[in-house]
Design a protein around this motif. Structure first.
Motif, PDB file in Angstrom:
ATOM      1  N   THR A 217      42.250  39.569  41.382  1.00 19.75           N
ATOM      2  CA  THR A 217      41.703  40.215  42.578  1.00 19.75           C
ATOM      3  C   THR A 217      42.678  41.243  43.150  1.00 19.75           C
ATOM      4  N   VAL A 218      43.946  40.866  43.289  1.00 20.83           N
ATOM      5  CA  VAL A 218      44.938  41.774  43.865  1.00 20.83           C
ATOM      6  C   VAL A 218      45.190  42.962  42.926  1.00 20.83           C
ATOM      7  N   THR A 219      45.274  42.711  41.624  1.00 17.41           N
ATOM      8  CA  THR A 219      45.496  43.794  40.658  1.00 17.41           C
ATOM      9  C   THR A 219      44.338  44.787  40.684  1.00 17.41           C
ATOM     10  N   LYS A 220      43.106  44.262  40.666  1.00 11.59           N
ATOM     11  CA  LYS A 220      41.934  45.148  40.718  1.00 11.59           C
ATOM     12  C   LYS A 220      41.935  45.967  42.014  1.00 11.59           C
ATOM     13  N   TYR A 221      42.226  45.305  43.119  1.00 10.96           N
ATOM     14  CA  TYR A 221      42.237  45.957  44.425  1.00 10.96           C
ATOM     15  C   TYR A 221      43.274  47.078  44.482  1.00 10.96           C
TER      16      TYR A 221
END
Length: 169
Positions: free
Chosen positions: A84-88
């Protein structure tokens, strides 16, 4: 000069009376003025829902563990957070680096497309329709003058022809 009646309602002035026609005109003027400077919605950034079926990819859409093959809870939580954090942040970084240049390119592209449509395509189509209307009138006159009498005469000549079929066994 602004006037009030006995009830205290504003009556308008001699230059811009307070009536519905003027309200509609001022609303139209405001709408025309706000086309290029309208407020953008920072909460709902896809109001027409053009990307509903394309880019809604969450962790659960990509990675799923069937029953009986679960990883450690900590690994699952860390994987979810990492994804989630990487995609964001990758999305944010890419939009910061490439979004503005692409917005410039797309703005130029759609400006050119609009220009061509307004100044070339529509006038050509209108011109063609005007010219083809003239041709269609001549063609219609030709058909009504030569073909209609011919086919009417053939129809009258062949109207008394009777065809019967006999099936022999």
């Amino acid at each position: 000069v602004t006037g009030f009646d006995i009830s205290g309602e504003k009556q308008g002035n001699i230059y811009k009376p307070n009536n519905k026609d003027m309200d509609n005109e001022s609303l139209n003027e405001k709408t025309l003025e706000d086309v290029h400077t309208k407020e953008i919605d920072l909460v709902n950034r896809d109001p027409k829902r053009i990307n509903d079926d394309v880019v809604k990819v969450d962790f659960e859409d990509v990675i799923a563990e069937p029953a009986g093959t679960y990883s450690f809870d900590g690994v699952w939580k860390a994987s979810f957070t990492t994804f989630t954090v990487t995609k964001y942040w990758c999305y944010r970084l890419l939009t910061a680096l490439v979004g503005i240049p692409l917005a410039l390119i797309w703005g130029i592209f759609f400006a050119i497309l609009s220009f061509l449509h307004i100044w070339a395509v529509v006038p050509c189509v209108k011109s063609y329709l005007i010219e083809i209307h003239c041709v269609s009138r001549v063609y219609s006159i030709f058909v009504h003058t030569f073909c209609d009498p011919l086919f009417e005469a053939m129809g009258k000549c062949l109207s008394n022809v009777r065809v019967t079929t006999i099936k022999e066994v």
